[in-house]
Enzyme design. Structure first.
Site, PDB file in Angstrom:
ATOM      1  N   ILE A  81      76.964  30.777  61.565  1.00  0.00           N
ATOM      2  CA  ILE A  81      77.671  31.903  60.952  1.00  0.00           C
ATOM      3  C   ILE A  81      78.971  31.382  60.334  1.00  0.00           C
ATOM      4  CG2 ILE A  81      78.850  34.084  61.426  1.00  0.00           C
ATOM      5  CD1 ILE A  81      76.779  34.533  63.681  1.00  0.00           C
ATOM      6  N   HIS A 132      67.011  35.045  54.075  1.00  0.00           N
ATOM      7  CA  HIS A 132      66.922  35.543  55.448  1.00  0.00           C
ATOM      8  C   HIS A 132      65.492  36.015  55.693  1.00  0.00           C
ATOM      9  CE1 HIS A 132      68.150  37.441  59.188  1.00  0.00           C
ATOM     10  NE2 HIS A 132      67.450  38.486  58.825  1.00  0.00           N
ATOM     11  N   ASP A 160      74.396  38.905  57.030  1.00  0.00           N
ATOM     12  CA  ASP A 160      73.119  39.412  56.521  1.00  0.00           C
ATOM     13  C   ASP A 160      73.240  40.785  55.850  1.00  0.00           C
ATOM     14  OD1 ASP A 160      71.823  37.109  57.465  1.00  0.00           O
ATOM     15  OD2 ASP A 160      71.393  38.001  59.402  1.00  0.00           O
ATOM     16  N   ASN A 215      71.807  33.163  50.393  1.00  0.00           N
ATOM     17  CA  ASN A 215      71.041  32.826  51.597  1.00  0.00           C
ATOM     18  C   ASN A 215      69.650  33.415  51.481  1.00  0.00           C
ATOM     19  OD1 ASN A 215      70.486  32.101  54.380  1.00  0.00           O
ATOM     20  ND2 ASN A 215      70.786  34.260  54.912  1.00  0.00           N
ATOM     21  N   THR A 227      78.166  37.540  52.210  1.00  0.00           N
ATOM     22  CA  THR A 227      79.468  38.202  52.338  1.00  0.00           C
ATOM     23  C   THR A 227      79.914  38.027  53.789  1.00  0.00           C
ATOM     24  OG1 THR A 227      78.412  40.290  52.919  1.00  0.00           O
ATOM     25  CG2 THR A 227      78.864  39.928  50.574  1.00  0.00           C
TER      26      THR A 227
HETATM   27  N1  NHR Z   1      77.702  33.799  57.330  1.00  0.00           N
HETATM   28  C1  NHR Z   1      78.191  34.939  56.838  1.00  0.00           C
HETATM   29  N2  NHR Z   1      79.511  35.129  56.894  1.00  0.00           N
HETATM   30  N3  NHR Z   1      77.414  35.903  56.279  1.00  0.00           N
HETATM   31  C2  NHR Z   1      76.074  35.727  56.228  1.00  0.00           C
HETATM   32  O1  NHR Z   1      75.341  36.679  55.681  1.00  0.00           O
HETATM   33  C3  NHR Z   1      75.491  34.543  56.760  1.00  0.00           C
HETATM   34  C4  NHR Z   1      76.358  33.588  57.302  1.00  0.00           C
HETATM   35  C5  NHR Z   1      75.850  32.402  57.847  1.00  0.00           C
HETATM   36  C6  NHR Z   1      74.479  32.186  57.895  1.00  0.00           C
HETATM   37  C7  NHR Z   1      72.149  32.935  57.560  1.00  0.00           C
HETATM   38  C8  NHR Z   1      71.627  33.903  58.650  1.00  0.00           C
HETATM   39  C9  NHR Z   1      70.111  34.097  58.536  1.00  0.00           C
HETATM   40  O2  NHR Z   1      69.548  34.003  57.438  1.00  0.00           O
HETATM   41  C10 NHR Z   1      73.620  33.151  57.395  1.00  0.00           C
HETATM   42  C11 NHR Z   1      74.112  34.319  56.794  1.00  0.00           C
HETATM   43  C12 NHR Z   1      72.736  32.038  61.762  1.00  0.00           C
HETATM   44  C13 NHR Z   1      72.954  33.077  62.658  1.00  0.00           C
HETATM   45  C14 NHR Z   1      73.470  32.820  64.046  1.00  0.00           C
HETATM   46  O3  NHR Z   1      73.528  33.712  64.866  1.00  0.00           O
HETATM   47  C15 NHR Z   1      72.717  34.375  62.224  1.00  0.00           C
HETATM   48  C16 NHR Z   1      72.290  34.606  60.924  1.00  0.00           C
HETATM   49  C17 NHR Z   1      72.090  33.560  60.037  1.00  0.00           C
HETATM   50  C18 NHR Z   1      72.310  32.269  60.470  1.00  0.00           C
HETATM   51  N4  NHR Z   1      73.906  31.577  64.370  1.00  0.00           N
HETATM   52  C19 NHR Z   1      74.473  31.161  65.656  1.00  0.00           C
HETATM   53  C20 NHR Z   1      75.998  31.012  65.572  1.00  0.00           C
HETATM   54  O4  NHR Z   1      76.639  31.177  66.622  1.00  0.00           O
HETATM   55  C21 NHR Z   1      73.959  29.810  66.094  1.00  0.00           C
HETATM   56  C22 NHR Z   1      72.471  29.770  66.230  1.00  0.00           C
HETATM   57  C23 NHR Z   1      71.925  28.350  66.315  1.00  0.00           C
HETATM   58  O5  NHR Z   1      72.688  27.368  66.142  1.00  0.00           O
HETATM   59  O6  NHR Z   1      70.698  28.224  66.498  1.00  0.00           O
HETATM   60  O7  NHR Z   1      76.530  30.672  64.482  1.00  0.00           O
HETATM   61  O8  NHR Z   1      69.472  34.420  59.557  1.00  0.00           O
HETATM   62  C1  GAR Z   2      63.244  30.087  56.855  1.00  0.00           C
HETATM   63  O1  GAR Z   2      62.210  30.947  57.218  1.00  0.00           O
HETATM   64  C2  GAR Z   2      64.534  30.865  56.666  1.00  0.00           C
HETATM   65  O2  GAR Z   2      64.338  32.142  56.121  1.00  0.00           O
HETATM   66  C3  GAR Z   2      65.002  30.975  58.077  1.00  0.00           C
HETATM   67  O3  GAR Z   2      64.631  29.776  58.738  1.00  0.00           O
HETATM   68  C4  GAR Z   2      63.591  29.140  58.014  1.00  0.00           C
HETATM   69  C5  GAR Z   2      64.106  27.812  57.514  1.00  0.00           C
HETATM   70  O4  GAR Z   2      63.052  26.998  57.099  1.00  0.00           O
HETATM   71  N1  GAR Z   2      66.417  31.130  58.129  1.00  0.00           N
HETATM   72  C6  GAR Z   2      67.042  31.556  59.220  1.00  0.00           C
HETATM   73  O5  GAR Z   2      66.455  31.941  60.199  1.00  0.00           O
HETATM   74  C7  GAR Z   2      68.553  31.512  59.127  1.00  0.00           C
HETATM   75  N2  GAR Z   2      69.104  32.005  60.344  1.00  0.00           N
HETATM   76  P1  GAR Z   2      63.346  25.687  56.248  1.00  0.00           P
HETATM   77  O6  GAR Z   2      64.413  24.902  56.994  1.00  0.00           O
HETATM   78  O7  GAR Z   2      62.053  24.944  56.281  1.00  0.00           O
HETATM   79  O8  GAR Z   2      63.766  26.099  54.887  1.00  0.00           O
END
Ligand code: NHR
Ligand code: GAR
Length: 208
Positions: free
Chosen positions: A92, A109, A145, A107, A141
């Site tokens: 995040i 998602h 998400d 991104n 933003t």
């Molecule tokens: N940052 C912001 N500010 N806004 C978004 O919309 C973001 C972002 C960073 C990443 C991708 C998102 C996804 O597609 C994304 C969107 C990681 C987590 C999470 O909980 C949640 C959503 C997404 C990516 N990460 C944990 C954390 O504490 C760690 C989890 C791990 O390392 O496995 O950062 O899903």
């Molecule tokens: C994809 O399905 C993407 O949407 C998701 O992880 C996979 C990454 O695959 N993203 C997340 O869950 C972000 N939190 P990739 O590394 O092979 O592109």
């Protein structure tokens, strides 16, 4: 030539799809760097084989999210990107980081936003009894998400689906949608109006 930096944390299959589409479709853009927060991300080897610059900024080496994001931002700024694409990037990002790259940070998602923000989207969609699932490309933003939606791809949820089976079905569509959506961004074909993104030439933003 527009410059794209891709952030990954693992496999990097979306990153590979973008690199391939960018070359095959002769975008007026190139992927100039792939940056990972994990040194063991499998996608880094692919990028290196393609002759793309790679960098690792390990979040565990920083005391706070702000410190990590500052280091990540300076690594990225070094490549002077016009677009920054999160592709399976798992950290995040702080408000400061997002503000710095506002309008050029996107991104993919793995859900049909605004449903199932956060993690474990496929398991949650199956447990909710959803018949439809998919993926969303959105501007990033500060609100996780919740950024403006650029494109969505839909797939069925099938009887007996496992998170793995559904994830594979969704991923295949991500590999089509994400390169298209990113090409629109780098070719200045997107307009943002009151939180709604439209393609300036009316390209379908729904991938069926
Ligand atoms: N940052 C912001 N500010 N806004 C978004 O919309 C973001 C972002 C960073 C990443 C991708 C998102 C996804 O597609 C994304 C969107 C990681 C987590 C999470 O909980 C949640 C959503 C997404 C990516 N990460 C944990 C954390 O504490 C760690 C989890 C791990 O390392 O496995 O950062 O899903
Ligand atoms: C994809 O399905 C993407 O949407 C998701 O992880 C996979 C990454 O695959 N993203 C997340 O869950 C972000 N939190 P990739 O590394 O092979 O592109």
């Amino acid at each position: 030539m527009k410059r794209i930096v891709i952030l990954i944390s693992g496999r990097g299959s979306n990153m590979q799809a973008i690199v391939r589409a960018c070359a095959a479709e002769r975008w007026s853009a190139q992927v100039v760097a792939v940056v990972s927060n994990r040194a063991d991300a499998a996608g880094l080897a692919f990028a290196q084989r393609q002759g793309i610059a790679t960098a690792v900024v390990d979040h565990r080496a920083y005391a706070s999210r702000e410190d990590f994001d500052a280091a990540l931002a300076s690594a990225i700024e070094g490549y002077a990107p016009d677009a920054v694409a999160l592709a399976g990037f798992m950290r995040i990002l702080t408000d400061g980081f997002v503000a710095r790259f506002a309008g050029r940070l996107v991104n993919v998602h793995p859900s049909l936003l605004p449903a199932f923000t956060g993690l474990h989207t496929h398991r949650r969609a199956i447990e909710a009894g959803c018949k439809l699932a998919g993926a969303t490309v959105h501007f990033v933003t500060p609100a996780l998400d919740h950024g403006p939606i650029i494109a969505q791809a839909v797939v069925p949820v099938l009887p007996g689906d496992t998170p793995e089976a559904l994830s594979a079905r969704v991923l295949e569509r991500e590999h089509v949608m994400y390169p298209r959506a990113l090409s629109w961004l780098v070719h200045d074909q997107l307009r943002l109006d009151g939180g709604v993104v439209t393609h300036t030439q009316g390209e379908p933003q729904l991938f069926l």
